[in-house]
Design an enzyme around this catalytic site. Structure first.
Site, mmCIF file in Angstrom:
data_model
loop_
_atom_site.group_PDB
_atom_site.id
_atom_site.type_symbol
_atom_site.label_atom_id
_atom_site.label_comp_id
_atom_site.label_asym_id
_atom_site.label_seq_id
_atom_site.Cartn_x
_atom_site.Cartn_y
_atom_site.Cartn_z
ATOM 1 N N ASP A 74 59.224 187.131 24.522
ATOM 2 C CA ASP A 74 58.629 186.141 23.542
ATOM 3 C C ASP A 74 57.361 185.933 23.842
ATOM 4 O O ASP A 74 57.062 185.622 25.128
ATOM 5 C CB ASP A 74 59.514 184.617 23.404
ATOM 6 C CG ASP A 74 58.926 183.966 22.035
ATOM 7 O OD1 ASP A 74 58.577 184.758 21.108
ATOM 8 O OD2 ASP A 74 59.378 183.061 22.061
ATOM 9 N N HIS A 120 48.884 177.113 17.861
ATOM 10 C CA HIS A 120 50.138 176.351 18.328
ATOM 11 C C HIS A 120 49.882 176.139 19.832
ATOM 12 O O HIS A 120 50.408 174.985 20.088
ATOM 13 C CB HIS A 120 51.086 177.311 18.083
ATOM 14 C CG HIS A 120 52.284 177.155 18.911
ATOM 15 N ND1 HIS A 120 53.329 176.136 18.583
ATOM 16 C CD2 HIS A 120 53.092 177.697 20.055
ATOM 17 C CE1 HIS A 120 54.371 175.941 19.267
ATOM 18 N NE2 HIS A 120 54.267 176.994 20.272
ATOM 19 N N ARG A 142 50.131 168.051 27.868
ATOM 20 C CA ARG A 142 49.160 167.684 29.044
ATOM 21 C C ARG A 142 47.948 167.030 28.335
ATOM 22 O O ARG A 142 46.666 167.537 28.250
ATOM 23 C CB ARG A 142 48.680 169.309 29.329
ATOM 24 C CG ARG A 142 49.778 170.081 30.127
ATOM 25 C CD ARG A 142 49.230 171.219 30.724
ATOM 26 N NE ARG A 142 48.759 172.111 29.855
ATOM 27 C CZ ARG A 142 49.553 172.865 28.882
ATOM 28 N NH1 ARG A 142 50.813 173.115 29.160
ATOM 29 N NH2 ARG A 142 49.062 173.805 27.851
ATOM 30 N N GLU A 161 60.971 177.644 15.661
ATOM 31 C CA GLU A 161 59.899 178.450 15.760
ATOM 32 C C GLU A 161 59.730 179.458 14.866
ATOM 33 O O GLU A 161 60.413 180.557 15.103
ATOM 34 C CB GLU A 161 59.615 178.767 17.518
ATOM 35 C CG GLU A 161 59.231 177.640 18.372
ATOM 36 C CD GLU A 161 58.782 177.933 19.686
ATOM 37 O OE1 GLU A 161 58.782 179.159 20.027
ATOM 38 O OE2 GLU A 161 58.261 177.116 20.499
ATOM 39 N N GLU A 176 58.425 182.923 13.666
ATOM 40 C CA GLU A 176 57.828 183.795 14.415
ATOM 41 C C GLU A 176 58.132 185.215 13.727
ATOM 42 O O GLU A 176 58.960 185.261 12.794
ATOM 43 C CB GLU A 176 58.460 183.939 15.949
ATOM 44 C CG GLU A 176 58.108 182.692 16.678
ATOM 45 C CD GLU A 176 58.405 182.907 18.033
ATOM 46 O OE1 GLU A 176 58.282 184.087 18.480
ATOM 47 O OE2 GLU A 176 58.581 181.941 19.166
ATOM 48 N N ASP A 205 62.834 181.236 16.807
ATOM 49 C CA ASP A 205 63.079 180.905 18.085
ATOM 50 C C ASP A 205 63.730 179.510 18.200
ATOM 51 O O ASP A 205 62.790 178.611 18.575
ATOM 52 C CB ASP A 205 61.925 181.191 18.943
ATOM 53 C CG ASP A 205 62.088 181.013 20.456
ATOM 54 O OD1 ASP A 205 63.188 180.854 20.869
ATOM 55 O OD2 ASP A 205 61.011 180.850 21.045
ATOM 56 N N ARG A 256 63.915 171.092 22.632
ATOM 57 C CA ARG A 256 62.521 170.755 23.403
ATOM 58 C C ARG A 256 62.886 169.593 24.639
ATOM 59 O O ARG A 256 61.997 169.801 25.658
ATOM 60 C CB ARG A 256 61.766 169.835 22.501
ATOM 61 C CG ARG A 256 61.331 170.815 21.126
ATOM 62 C CD ARG A 256 60.432 171.724 21.573
ATOM 63 N NE ARG A 256 60.115 172.693 20.350
ATOM 64 C CZ ARG A 256 59.416 173.755 20.346
ATOM 65 N NH1 ARG A 256 59.331 174.420 21.604
ATOM 66 N NH2 ARG A 256 59.179 174.491 19.250
ATOM 67 N N GLN A 258 63.807 172.021 27.296
ATOM 68 C CA GLN A 258 62.617 172.919 27.811
ATOM 69 C C GLN A 258 61.599 171.885 28.656
ATOM 70 O O GLN A 258 61.174 172.592 29.649
ATOM 71 C CB GLN A 258 61.943 173.457 26.505
ATOM 72 C CG GLN A 258 60.682 174.461 26.627
ATOM 73 C CD GLN A 258 59.954 174.725 25.254
ATOM 74 O OE1 GLN A 258 60.494 174.255 24.214
ATOM 75 N NE2 GLN A 258 59.064 175.259 25.332
ATOM 76 N N LYS A 287 65.564 177.973 25.523
ATOM 77 C CA LYS A 287 65.647 179.135 24.525
ATOM 78 C C LYS A 287 66.808 179.865 24.312
ATOM 79 O O LYS A 287 66.952 180.518 23.370
ATOM 80 C CB LYS A 287 64.277 179.900 24.836
ATOM 81 C CG LYS A 287 63.022 178.968 25.104
ATOM 82 C CD LYS A 287 62.342 178.882 23.546
ATOM 83 C CE LYS A 287 60.823 178.095 23.610
ATOM 84 N NZ LYS A 287 60.123 178.200 22.414
ATOM 85 N N THR A 313 68.542 183.047 19.255
ATOM 86 C CA THR A 313 67.638 183.609 18.504
ATOM 87 C C THR A 313 67.633 184.341 17.204
ATOM 88 O O THR A 313 68.617 185.239 17.323
ATOM 89 C CB THR A 313 66.534 184.562 19.386
ATOM 90 O OG1 THR A 313 66.315 183.705 20.641
ATOM 91 C CG2 THR A 313 65.137 184.799 18.670
ATOM 92 N N GLU A 372 55.453 170.170 16.335
ATOM 93 C CA GLU A 372 54.153 170.305 15.958
ATOM 94 C C GLU A 372 53.858 169.618 14.801
ATOM 95 O O GLU A 372 53.148 168.566 14.271
ATOM 96 C CB GLU A 372 53.300 171.490 15.758
ATOM 97 C CG GLU A 372 53.151 172.266 16.961
ATOM 98 C CD GLU A 372 52.798 173.518 16.434
ATOM 99 O OE1 GLU A 372 53.729 174.674 16.569
ATOM 100 O OE2 GLU A 372 51.547 174.117 16.444
HETATM 101 CA CA CA Z 1 58.746 180.921 20.927
#
Ligand code: CA
Length: 408
Positions: free
Chosen positions: A121, A128, A137, A194, A196, A228, A232, A235, A248, A252, A356
């Site tokens: 992935d 993103h 961060r 996610e 994708e 995906d 969180r 993660q 993750k 999937t 997001e």
């Molecule tokens: Ca992903």
């Protein structure tokens, strides 16, 4: 028999003869038997039975229990088989043979269409990556120093790739917020999606032989939507320094339908302008064919559209990702699947994750079953997409859907 032939489709049907995605299905009267099918409108054509009935030389490629024989056959065969299929569903002389071999989509069970070999992935949307960087961060640059020099990726878990419609069990794991004194264990409280696009490798490559940008379409057969699923909280505690792992790998989801790249000729587009010079093996500025794909994705939670991510905005192309993943000599296998990375565009409603869309839970979404930051048990997530096709007709991508069920 219905009065109207299932082959008489509206001219703007997104699953018309210009599309012809492949999938693997079984039927209620023979649930263990898997057959390769091609979608035509809202029907599945039994591809192997059709080939046999018409005495086609492609009976062996299409008559097995999956897509793998065709995947390995290579680009010339992909083109020739597609031409044959197009004729079977459009030439009137074939109609009496083909019509009885069409089954309504609601009457079949779709299966994973190929054995997933390796699953990788990527992280290819600048929007993103910038959003995630700002959240995680806040005191540093949102993009890491390597981001515009190479397509960042990680190895995922091939064995937990599931076909659309499979329920997703909320995962357990460790989590620890920065302010918590110690980690705790339990069901994820920040289960996310996610949006994708997954690319499916057909033709393998030899170890030690990198696959250049120009050979992308000699190896990659097609694409499908991919979700995906991401925990969180798991993660964010586990990912430093080696990247995503258990947050993750629990599931999937991929669409049951693989759209061949040949159906997406009219969707090809130039990737965004890059502001950083690329090393030669990634530099696609001199490539004859544009590397982007104009896929318009839609993400719905409990039936309400929450995002419309544009795949055309992806910074890194699938060809660059393939070149990067093999540049060290790593080989490709038939059935390798690689995800594009979350597709997020520049606008707030184009973000392909709840992380997001809600800014890590700060701004709840208003949905029919109540406001959401992250997913609740029972929530259903469905992604659909279309691409520009010939003569203004849309090419529909098969949906990927999944419902969250409580932790076991
Ligand atoms: Ca992903």
């Amino acid at each position: 028999m219905s009065e109207q032939s299932p082959l008489e489709l509206a001219g703007d049907d997104p699953f018309g003869p210009h599309n012809l995605p492949y999938g693997v299905f079984s039927t209620a009267d023979d649930p263990e038997r898997r057959r390769l099918g091609v979608r035509v409108g809202n029907h599945v054509l039994d591809a192997g039975a059709t080939a046999a009935a018409l005495g086609s030389p492609y009976t062996a490629l299409l008559g097995g229990d999956g897509l793998t024989p065709l995947l390995t056959a290579g680009r010339t065969a992909w083109r020739d088989v597609r031409r044959a299929l197009t004729a079977w569903v459009t030439v009137p002389a074939h109609r009496s043979t083909v019509e009885p071999l069409l089954i309504p989509v609601p009457e079949v069970t779709m299966r994973l269409p190929y054995d997933v070999a390796d699953y990788v992935d990527f992280y290819a949307s600048e929007h993103h990556a910038t959003n995630v960087g700002r959240m995680f961060r806040p005191d540093g640059e949102p993009l890491t120093p390597n981001w515009k020099h190479l397509p960042i990726g990680y190895h995922g878990r091939a064995g937990t790739v599931v076909v659309s419609g499979t329920e997703v069990v909320r995962p357990h794991g460790q989590r620890k917020a920065p302010t918590d004194p110690a980690p705790v264990f339990g069901p994820s409280v920040k289960l996310d999606i996610e949006a994708e696009v997954g690319f499916v490798v057909g033709v393998p490559s030899a170890q030690g032989r990198p696959v250049p940008l120009a050979a992308f379409r000699d190896h990659v057969f097609g694409l499908s939507l991919l979700n995906d699923w991401s925990a969180r909280d798991l993660q964010s505690w586990e990912y430093v320094p080696l990247g995503p792992f258990l947050g993750k790998s629990f599931a999937t989801s991929v669409s049951a339908w693989v759209t061949p790249l040949e159906a997406l000729e009219d969707a090809r587009c130039a990737p965004p302008v890059r502001d950083t010079a690329l090393l030669p093996y990634l530099d696609d500025s001199g490539e004859e064919e544009p590397g982007g794909y104009d896929l318009r994705i839609s993400v719905a939670v409990n039936g309400q559209v929450v995002a419309e991510p544009p795949f055309a905005s992806m910074y890194w192309t699938a060809a660059q990702q393939l070149a990067h993943m093999t540049v060290n000599g790593a080989s490709l296998r038939t059935g390798d699947l690689y995800g594009s990375g979350t597709v997020s565009g520049p606008e707030p409603h184009q973000r392909g994750s709840l992380l997001e869309l809600t800014w890590n839970g700060r701004d709840a979404l208003e949905l029919p079953k109540g406001n959401r930051t992250f997913l609740e048990d029972g929530d259903e997530v469905t992604m659909t997409a279309w691409a520009p096709g010939p003569d203004g007709v849309r090419v529909g991508l098969g949906e990927v859907t999944g419902r969250v069920v409580p932790a076991a």
